[in-house]
Scaffold this active site. Sequence first.
Site, mmCIF file in Angstrom:
data_model
loop_
_atom_site.group_PDB
_atom_site.id
_atom_site.type_symbol
_atom_site.label_atom_id
_atom_site.label_comp_id
_atom_site.label_asym_id
_atom_site.label_seq_id
_atom_site.Cartn_x
_atom_site.Cartn_y
_atom_site.Cartn_z
ATOM 1 N N ASP A 108 3.899 17.079 -43.328
ATOM 2 C CA ASP A 108 4.794 16.581 -42.120
ATOM 3 C C ASP A 108 3.948 17.793 -41.275
ATOM 4 O O ASP A 108 3.197 18.466 -41.559
ATOM 5 C CB ASP A 108 6.204 16.728 -42.136
ATOM 6 C CG ASP A 108 6.696 16.137 -40.823
ATOM 7 O OD1 ASP A 108 6.956 14.841 -40.845
ATOM 8 O OD2 ASP A 108 7.158 17.061 -39.964
ATOM 9 N N GLN A 146 14.357 9.028 -43.322
ATOM 10 C CA GLN A 146 13.377 8.655 -44.364
ATOM 11 C C GLN A 146 14.120 7.557 -45.307
ATOM 12 O O GLN A 146 13.443 6.823 -45.626
ATOM 13 C CB GLN A 146 13.176 9.697 -45.059
ATOM 14 C CG GLN A 146 11.903 9.961 -45.852
ATOM 15 C CD GLN A 146 10.469 10.070 -45.019
ATOM 16 O OE1 GLN A 146 10.531 11.136 -44.242
ATOM 17 N NE2 GLN A 146 9.350 9.200 -45.181
ATOM 18 N N LYS A 203 13.636 15.189 -47.719
ATOM 19 C CA LYS A 203 12.762 15.770 -46.735
ATOM 20 C C LYS A 203 13.014 17.492 -46.807
ATOM 21 O O LYS A 203 13.815 17.833 -47.645
ATOM 22 C CB LYS A 203 13.344 15.452 -44.990
ATOM 23 C CG LYS A 203 11.909 15.704 -44.184
ATOM 24 C CD LYS A 203 11.050 14.802 -43.928
ATOM 25 C CE LYS A 203 9.914 15.192 -43.023
ATOM 26 N NZ LYS A 203 8.973 13.935 -42.807
ATOM 27 N N ASN A 251 -2.059 15.591 -36.824
ATOM 28 C CA ASN A 251 -2.488 14.392 -37.974
ATOM 29 C C ASN A 251 -2.124 13.075 -37.301
ATOM 30 O O ASN A 251 -2.866 11.951 -37.139
ATOM 31 C CB ASN A 251 -1.753 14.790 -39.312
ATOM 32 C CG ASN A 251 -2.066 13.647 -40.163
ATOM 33 O OD1 ASN A 251 -1.133 12.791 -40.285
ATOM 34 N ND2 ASN A 251 -2.950 13.626 -40.870
HETATM 35 P P1 NDP Z 1 1.026 18.152 -36.917
HETATM 36 O O1 NDP Z 1 1.467 19.466 -37.172
HETATM 37 O O2 NDP Z 1 -0.467 17.724 -37.548
HETATM 38 O O3 NDP Z 1 0.872 17.971 -35.342
HETATM 39 C C1 NDP Z 1 2.253 18.108 -34.469
HETATM 40 C C2 NDP Z 1 1.550 17.930 -32.845
HETATM 41 O O4 NDP Z 1 2.688 18.016 -32.118
HETATM 42 C C3 NDP Z 1 0.485 19.287 -32.720
HETATM 43 O O5 NDP Z 1 -0.487 18.767 -31.706
HETATM 44 C C4 NDP Z 1 1.792 20.219 -31.712
HETATM 45 O O6 NDP Z 1 1.198 21.039 -31.017
HETATM 46 C C5 NDP Z 1 2.536 19.028 -31.214
HETATM 47 N N1 NDP Z 1 3.753 19.586 -30.957
HETATM 48 C C6 NDP Z 1 4.828 20.060 -31.959
HETATM 49 N N2 NDP Z 1 5.979 20.521 -31.440
HETATM 50 C C7 NDP Z 1 5.570 20.199 -29.997
HETATM 51 C C8 NDP Z 1 6.528 20.489 -28.849
HETATM 52 N N3 NDP Z 1 7.725 21.181 -28.976
HETATM 53 N N4 NDP Z 1 5.984 20.156 -27.691
HETATM 54 C C9 NDP Z 1 4.690 19.674 -27.649
HETATM 55 N N5 NDP Z 1 3.769 19.265 -28.776
HETATM 56 C C10 NDP Z 1 4.438 19.634 -29.648
HETATM 57 O O7 NDP Z 1 2.167 17.409 -37.350
HETATM 58 P P2 NDP Z 1 2.151 15.594 -37.781
HETATM 59 O O8 NDP Z 1 1.154 14.904 -36.586
HETATM 60 O O9 NDP Z 1 1.983 15.496 -39.099
HETATM 61 O O10 NDP Z 1 3.585 15.190 -37.195
HETATM 62 C C11 NDP Z 1 3.831 14.674 -35.866
HETATM 63 C C12 NDP Z 1 5.109 13.930 -35.950
HETATM 64 O O11 NDP Z 1 5.100 12.947 -36.576
HETATM 65 C C13 NDP Z 1 6.369 14.705 -36.601
HETATM 66 O O12 NDP Z 1 7.682 14.211 -35.804
HETATM 67 C C14 NDP Z 1 6.348 14.156 -38.007
HETATM 68 O O13 NDP Z 1 7.871 14.464 -38.352
HETATM 69 C C15 NDP Z 1 5.892 12.804 -37.607
HETATM 70 N N6 NDP Z 1 5.358 12.084 -38.879
HETATM 71 C C16 NDP Z 1 4.391 12.464 -39.675
HETATM 72 C C17 NDP Z 1 3.785 11.928 -40.561
HETATM 73 C C18 NDP Z 1 2.583 12.419 -41.343
HETATM 74 O O14 NDP Z 1 2.006 11.629 -42.305
HETATM 75 N N7 NDP Z 1 2.133 13.398 -41.098
HETATM 76 C C19 NDP Z 1 4.597 10.524 -41.149
HETATM 77 C C20 NDP Z 1 5.682 10.146 -40.260
HETATM 78 C C21 NDP Z 1 6.058 10.788 -38.983
HETATM 79 P P3 NDP Z 1 1.097 22.513 -31.396
HETATM 80 O O15 NDP Z 1 -0.238 22.551 -32.372
HETATM 81 O O16 NDP Z 1 0.782 23.147 -29.969
HETATM 82 O O17 NDP Z 1 2.310 22.889 -32.381
#
Ligand code: NDP
Length: 446
Positions: free
Chosen positions: A167, A112, A127, A242
Amino acid sequence: MLHGKLAGTYDEVLRRNPGETEFHQAVLEVLSSLEPVVVKHPQYADAEIIRRLCEPERQIIFRVPWVDDAGQVQINRGFRVEFSSALGPYKGGLRFHPSVYLGIVKFLGFEQIFKNALTGMPIGGGKGGSDFDPKGRSDGEVMRFCQAFMTELYRHIGEYTDVPAGDTGVGGREIGYLFGQYKRITNRYESGVLTGKGLSWGGSRVRTEATGYGLVFFVDEILRTRQDSFDGKRVVVSGSGNVAIYAVEKVQQLGGTVVACSDSSGYVVDEAGIDLALLREVKEERRERIAAYVEARPGAYLVTDASIWDVACDVALPCATQNELDADAATVLARNGCTVVAEGANMPCTPDAIRVLAEAGVTYAPGKAANAGGVATSALEMQQNASRDSWTFEHTEQRLAAIMSGIHERCLETAEAYGQPGDYTAGANIAGFTRVADAMLALGIV
Ligand code: NDP
C-alpha cells in the site's frame, strides 16, 4: 442520517473506538447504504451481522525496534488488523507512513472487507502498517526496518491465515525485504504468504499495474454506459505513486490526456500530456519530489499553493490519500465540467464532496469498487502460487479487465435491485455486504 438499529450500531462504534475518526467515517459510509438491506433481510439483524462486522476479529499492535545508519535505535509501532475471515484468509495491504495509527488501519481494513467481497474472490479483509516514514531513509534502513517489522508479523500471517500486500510506502522493494525475512525465520518458501512479489520470485504479472489499470477499466465501463470512451478526454490524476502512475499509463493507452498529477509537495500541469517515462524516472528511480519533473520538461509548471482539483478536466482520478478531495474541490470540478470522479485511493473524497458531486450530477465511483483491481490481482497471484503456475501479461490483464467489468455490473445491478439505479456507492456497499453477510450466516456465531 441513520435510523433505528443502524443508528444504534454507529453510536456503539463511536463509543468503543474513541478518536478513530477515519474509521468512524468509513463505517458511517457503509451503514448509510444498508437501510434497504436490513428492511429486506431481517435475518442479518437477528444474527447481529453488522455489529459483528464493525468489530475486527483480531487487532495486533507491536513494537518495531531497529537501528538507523547513525547507529541510533529507532522505535516504531506496527499494526495488523484482521477484520473478517468469512470469505477467505484476511487480505489487505501494509502502509508505511507517519500518519498511520490504529484508526487509519481500521478504516482501511473495514473498507477492505467489502471491496474484497465485491471482487467475487475467496478473500477476507484485513490491513496493517506502521508509522515508519520511508522517505529519506537509505535502502539499508528500509531493509532493517522491514526485517524488524516481519520479526513480529510472521507469527500472525500465512497462506491460509492472512496474506498482506503493499500500500502507500510499501512497494516491490519492501515486499522483497519482508518476504526475505519471513523465509529466513520460518525456513519455508511460502510464496502465498505475501502478494506484490517480484516476477522472478513468485510474483504475478500485472500486479504492479493492477490498481491503476483496474481503475481506468472501471471508468471505461462507466463511459461505455453513455456510449462514450476515454478518447480525447482531459484527465487529472492526483498522486504519483503506484496507483497514479499506472492509471496515467492506461488512460494514455485508451486515448485520454492526463494533464496534471501531484505528490505531497504540490502538483504539476503539463498541457501536452504527462511524460510518463520522465514521471517514472523522477518518482520511481530517483525517488525525488515532483518539482524535478518540471525542471526536465519545458512547458510544464509546478503549483504548490492551490488544489490540483482546480485544473479543469472531464475525468478526475484521486489516487493519493484519504480525504484529499473536499466539498470546495468537488464544487470546482463540477463547475469546470468534470463528469466522472473515480477513486483510485481509499476514501479520498470527503462525505461532503460526495454529496456535492451527487447534487451536481457528477458520476462518483467509490474506491471499494473502482480500486479493487489491485487486490483482485493479488488473489490471482495467490492462485498462481497455489498451482505453481505463472500466467502471461496478456492473460492476466484480460482477467483483470473481466473482473473490473464484473464489479461494475454487480454495482449497477445491485443498485437497481435496491431501488437506487445508477448509484455506485449503494451498489458497491450492498453487493459487498450481502456476500459477506450470507457467508457469516452460514458459518454460525463465530
Ligand atoms: P504510493 O506510496 O505509491 O503513492 C502515494 C502517492 O500519494 C505519492 O505520490 C504521495 O506523495 C501521495 N500522497 C500521499 N499522501 C499525500 C498527501 N497527504 N497529500 C498529497 N499527496 C499525498 O501509494 P499507492 O499509490 O500504493 O497508494 C495510493 C492510494 O491508493 C492509497 O490510498 C492506497 O490505500 C490506495 N490503494 C492502493 C493500492 C495498491 O495496490 N497500491 C490498492 C488499492 C488502493 P509523496 O511521495 O509526496 O508522499
